[in-house]
Design a protein around this motif. Structure first.
Motif, PDB file in Angstrom:
ATOM      1  N   ALA A 244       5.966  -3.674   0.353  1.00 26.92           N
ATOM      2  CA  ALA A 244       6.603  -4.162  -0.874  1.00 26.92           C
ATOM      3  C   ALA A 244       8.071  -3.759  -0.908  1.00 26.92           C
ATOM      4  O   ALA A 244       8.944  -4.547  -1.310  1.00 26.92           O
ATOM      5  CB  ALA A 244       5.870  -3.616  -2.099  1.00 26.92           C
ATOM      6  N   GLU A 245       8.377  -2.537  -0.484  1.00 29.50           N
ATOM      7  CA  GLU A 245       9.761  -2.075  -0.490  1.00 29.50           C
ATOM      8  C   GLU A 245      10.624  -2.867   0.496  1.00 29.50           C
ATOM      9  O   GLU A 245      11.846  -2.979   0.309  1.00 29.50           O
ATOM     10  CB  GLU A 245       9.797  -0.582  -0.155  1.00 29.50           C
ATOM     11  N   ALA A 246       9.986  -3.430   1.518  1.00 33.77           N
ATOM     12  CA  ALA A 246      10.722  -4.217   2.508  1.00 33.77           C
ATOM     13  C   ALA A 246      11.244  -5.530   1.932  1.00 33.77           C
ATOM     14  O   ALA A 246      12.015  -6.242   2.597  1.00 33.77           O
ATOM     15  CB  ALA A 246       9.837  -4.490   3.731  1.00 33.77           C
ATOM     16  N   LEU A 247      10.834  -5.856   0.696  1.00 29.60           N
ATOM     17  CA  LEU A 247      11.378  -7.043   0.037  1.00 29.60           C
ATOM     18  C   LEU A 247      12.891  -6.963  -0.113  1.00 29.60           C
ATOM     19  O   LEU A 247      13.572  -7.993  -0.212  1.00 29.60           O
ATOM     20  CB  LEU A 247      10.736  -7.217  -1.349  1.00 29.60           C
ATOM     21  N   ASP A 248      13.429  -5.754  -0.132  1.00 32.85           N
ATOM     22  CA  ASP A 248      14.890  -5.588  -0.253  1.00 32.85           C
ATOM     23  C   ASP A 248      15.633  -6.403   0.796  1.00 32.85           C
ATOM     24  O   ASP A 248      16.701  -6.953   0.530  1.00 32.85           O
ATOM     25  CB  ASP A 248      15.270  -4.109  -0.082  1.00 32.85           C
ATOM     26  N   ALA A 249      15.041  -6.472   1.987  1.00 33.31           N
ATOM     27  CA  ALA A 249      15.702  -7.174   3.090  1.00 33.31           C
ATOM     28  C   ALA A 249      15.636  -8.687   2.937  1.00 33.31           C
ATOM     29  O   ALA A 249      16.311  -9.421   3.666  1.00 33.31           O
ATOM     30  CB  ALA A 249      15.084  -6.763   4.424  1.00 33.31           C
TER      31      ALA A 249
ATOM     32  N   LEU B  86       7.553 -13.210  -2.279  1.00 32.30           N
ATOM     33  CA  LEU B  86       6.548 -12.442  -3.020  1.00 32.30           C
ATOM     34  C   LEU B  86       5.142 -12.761  -2.531  1.00 32.30           C
ATOM     35  O   LEU B  86       4.306 -11.859  -2.372  1.00 32.30           O
ATOM     36  CB  LEU B  86       6.668 -12.729  -4.514  1.00 32.30           C
ATOM     37  N   GLN B  87       4.870 -14.026  -2.276  1.00 39.11           N
ATOM     38  CA  GLN B  87       3.531 -14.402  -1.836  1.00 39.11           C
ATOM     39  C   GLN B  87       3.201 -13.762  -0.480  1.00 39.11           C
ATOM     40  O   GLN B  87       2.083 -13.294  -0.266  1.00 39.11           O
ATOM     41  CB  GLN B  87       3.398 -15.915  -1.738  1.00 39.11           C
ATOM     42  N   GLU B  88       4.163 -13.725   0.392  1.00 41.05           N
ATOM     43  CA  GLU B  88       3.945 -13.114   1.707  1.00 41.05           C
ATOM     44  C   GLU B  88       3.536 -11.653   1.563  1.00 41.05           C
ATOM     45  O   GLU B  88       2.604 -11.179   2.228  1.00 41.05           O
ATOM     46  CB  GLU B  88       5.217 -13.221   2.550  1.00 41.05           C
ATOM     47  N   VAL B  89       4.204 -10.943   0.678  1.00 40.64           N
ATOM     48  CA  VAL B  89       3.905  -9.523   0.488  1.00 40.64           C
ATOM     49  C   VAL B  89       2.546  -9.336  -0.185  1.00 40.64           C
ATOM     50  O   VAL B  89       1.752  -8.480   0.220  1.00 40.64           O
ATOM     51  CB  VAL B  89       5.013  -8.829  -0.326  1.00 40.64           C
ATOM     52  N   VAL B  90       2.261 -10.137  -1.212  1.00 38.30           N
ATOM     53  CA  VAL B  90       0.968 -10.013  -1.903  1.00 38.30           C
ATOM     54  C   VAL B  90      -0.188 -10.250  -0.941  1.00 38.30           C
ATOM     55  O   VAL B  90      -1.171  -9.491  -0.917  1.00 38.30           O
ATOM     56  CB  VAL B  90       0.891 -10.987  -3.097  1.00 38.30           C
ATOM     57  N   LEU B  91      -0.097 -11.280  -0.127  1.00 36.51           N
ATOM     58  CA  LEU B  91      -1.176 -11.559   0.823  1.00 36.51           C
ATOM     59  C   LEU B  91      -1.301 -10.448   1.857  1.00 36.51           C
ATOM     60  O   LEU B  91      -2.411 -10.096   2.279  1.00 36.51           O
ATOM     61  CB  LEU B  91      -0.934 -12.914   1.501  1.00 36.51           C
ATOM     62  N   ALA B  92      -0.177  -9.878   2.262  1.00 33.01           N
ATOM     63  CA  ALA B  92      -0.218  -8.750   3.193  1.00 33.01           C
ATOM     64  C   ALA B  92      -0.884  -7.540   2.551  1.00 33.01           C
ATOM     65  O   ALA B  92      -1.656  -6.822   3.198  1.00 33.01           O
ATOM     66  CB  ALA B  92       1.195  -8.397   3.654  1.00 33.01           C
TER      67      ALA B  92
ATOM     68  N   GLN C  96       7.064  -1.108  -8.895  1.00 33.49           N
ATOM     69  CA  GLN C  96       8.487  -0.777  -8.934  1.00 33.49           C
ATOM     70  C   GLN C  96       9.261  -1.558  -7.870  1.00 33.49           C
ATOM     71  O   GLN C  96      10.381  -2.016  -8.116  1.00 33.49           O
ATOM     72  CB  GLN C  96       8.661   0.721  -8.721  1.00 33.49           C
ATOM     73  N   ALA C  97       8.649  -1.721  -6.693  1.00 31.30           N
ATOM     74  CA  ALA C  97       9.313  -2.481  -5.626  1.00 31.30           C
ATOM     75  C   ALA C  97       9.458  -3.947  -6.013  1.00 31.30           C
ATOM     76  O   ALA C  97      10.505  -4.566  -5.766  1.00 31.30           O
ATOM     77  CB  ALA C  97       8.522  -2.343  -4.326  1.00 31.30           C
ATOM     78  N   PHE C  98       8.419  -4.519  -6.636  1.00 31.45           N
ATOM     79  CA  PHE C  98       8.499  -5.905  -7.103  1.00 31.45           C
ATOM     80  C   PHE C  98       9.591  -6.049  -8.161  1.00 31.45           C
ATOM     81  O   PHE C  98      10.377  -7.001  -8.143  1.00 31.45           O
ATOM     82  CB  PHE C  98       7.164  -6.353  -7.682  1.00 31.45           C
ATOM     83  N   THR C  99       9.633  -5.109  -9.099  1.00 29.62           N
ATOM     84  CA  THR C  99      10.625  -5.168 -10.172  1.00 29.62           C
ATOM     85  C   THR C  99      12.038  -5.084  -9.599  1.00 29.62           C
ATOM     86  O   THR C  99      12.938  -5.832 -10.012  1.00 29.62           O
ATOM     87  CB  THR C  99      10.405  -4.023 -11.175  1.00 29.62           C
TER      88      THR C  99
ATOM     89  N   SER D 206       7.929  -7.639 -16.535  1.00 31.63           N
ATOM     90  CA  SER D 206       6.641  -8.223 -16.917  1.00 31.63           C
ATOM     91  C   SER D 206       6.068  -9.074 -15.787  1.00 31.63           C
ATOM     92  O   SER D 206       4.848  -9.095 -15.566  1.00 31.63           O
ATOM     93  CB  SER D 206       6.792  -9.066 -18.181  1.00 31.63           C
ATOM     94  N   ILE D 207       6.924  -9.773 -15.063  1.00 31.62           N
ATOM     95  CA  ILE D 207       6.454 -10.559 -13.925  1.00 31.62           C
ATOM     96  C   ILE D 207       5.859  -9.632 -12.868  1.00 31.62           C
ATOM     97  O   ILE D 207       4.785  -9.895 -12.316  1.00 31.62           O
ATOM     98  CB  ILE D 207       7.602 -11.397 -13.332  1.00 31.62           C
ATOM     99  N   ALA D 208       6.548  -8.528 -12.592  1.00 32.43           N
ATOM    100  CA  ALA D 208       6.048  -7.565 -11.607  1.00 32.43           C
ATOM    101  C   ALA D 208       4.702  -6.990 -12.048  1.00 32.43           C
ATOM    102  O   ALA D 208       3.778  -6.850 -11.239  1.00 32.43           O
ATOM    103  CB  ALA D 208       7.066  -6.448 -11.399  1.00 32.43           C
ATOM    104  N   LEU D 209       4.578  -6.670 -13.331  1.00 32.58           N
ATOM    105  CA  LEU D 209       3.327  -6.129 -13.856  1.00 32.58           C
ATOM    106  C   LEU D 209       2.198  -7.142 -13.720  1.00 32.58           C
ATOM    107  O   LEU D 209       1.084  -6.806 -13.293  1.00 32.58           O
ATOM    108  CB  LEU D 209       3.508  -5.725 -15.323  1.00 32.58           C
ATOM    109  N   ALA D 210       2.464  -8.396 -14.085  1.00 35.87           N
ATOM    110  CA  ALA D 210       1.438  -9.438 -13.983  1.00 35.87           C
ATOM    111  C   ALA D 210       1.030  -9.660 -12.533  1.00 35.87           C
ATOM    112  O   ALA D 210      -0.159  -9.850 -12.226  1.00 35.87           O
ATOM    113  CB  ALA D 210       1.962 -10.739 -14.582  1.00 35.87           C
TER     114      ALA D 210
END
Length: 201
Positions: free
Chosen positions: A73-78, A89-95, A134-137, A157-161
Motif C-alpha cells: 500500500a505504501e508503494a502507491l507513492d510511486a 488502487l485496484q491493483e493494490v487491493v487485489l494484491a 493511512q497509505a491509501f489516504t 472517507s474513501i480510504a476508510l470505505a
C-alpha cells in the motif's frame, strides 16, 4: 530435504509459503507442524527451532503478511500521477487480498493462543489495516493535490470505505475468484471516485 545443521536461506518465508500451500490445498485443519515442514522440504523439527509452537508460527505468518500488505500500500507513492487512480488502487487491493489467504487469517482468529500473539504484535506496532488505510489516504491526498481528484474529495472517507470493504472481502471471498474480486472492487471504486478516478495521468 535439507541436511541437518545446514542453514536454509529465507527459512521463515519458506515455511510461511509452505503453510499457505497446505491450507490452500488441504484446508485449515490439515495445518500441522509436520505438514508444514514436509511441504517446505525441511527437517521435521525446524519449525519448533524457530517458533515456540504452531500457534506462534500462525500468528507470525499473519503479522508478516499484514506487514507485506502495508508495504504494498505504501508503494502507491510511486504511482502518483501515473496510470489512473482507480487502476492504481485496484491493483493494490487485489494484491492485499492475495497476500492474506482467508483460511490463514481465520486460523489466527480461531486459535486463542495465535489470536493473542497476533493482537500483541499489533499492539506492539506491527502494521495492520490502520497502516494500509493511512497509505491509501496519503496516496489519495497526493493525487488530489496533483489535480487528479476534485478539491472537495473526502480522501479519508474513501480510504476508510476501501479498507473496510477489503477487510470484508478478505474474510468472505472464495479462493481463486480473482475475476469476481476484480469486478467487485472495480464497482466500488467507480462509486467512490466517479469519473475522476479513470482520468489517466
Amino acid at each position: 530435504m535439507s541436511p541437518r545443521g545446514v542453514a536454509i536461506p529465507d527459512l521463515r518465508e519458506r515455511l510461511f509459503a509452505a503453510a499457505e500451500r497446505v491450507v490452500a490445498r488441504d484446508g485449515a485443519l490439515a495445518l500441522t507442524s509436520r505438514a508444514i515442514t514436509t511441504e517446505a522440504d525441511c527437517a521435521k523439527g525446524v519449525l519448533h527451532t524457530h517458533f515456540a509452537g504452531l500457534d506462534e508460527f500462525v500468528a507470525e505468518l499473519v503479522l508478516d503478511r499484514f506487514a507485506r500488505s502495508a508495504r504494498q500500500a505504501e508503494a502507491l507513492d510511486a504511482k502518483v500521477g501515473r496510470g489512473t487512480v482507480t487502476a492504481n488502487l485496484q491493483e493494490v487491493v487485489l494484491a492485499l487480498l492475495e497476500a492474506l489467504p482467508p483460511a490463514v487469517v481465520g486460523l489466527a482468529m480461531t486459535r486463542p493462543a495465535a489470536a493473542l500473539h497476533t493482537r500483541q504484535g499489533f499492539q506492539a506496532g506491527a502494521p495492520a489495516f490502520d497502516a494500509i488505510q493511512q497509505a491509501f489516504t496519503a496516496y489519495l491526498g497526493a493525487e488530489q493535490r496533483g489535480g487528479r481528484l476534485p478539491a472537495g474529495t473526502d480522501t479519508a472517507s474513501i480510504a476508510l470505505a476501501l479498507v473496510g470493504t477489503t477487510h470484508h472481502l478478505l474474510m468472505t471471498r472464495v479462493p481463486g475468484d480473482g475475476e469476481g474480486l476484480g469486478a467487485t472492487t472495480g464497482r466500488l471504486l467507480a462509486v467512490l471516485l466517479g469519473s475522476a478516478g479513470t482520468a489517466a495521468g
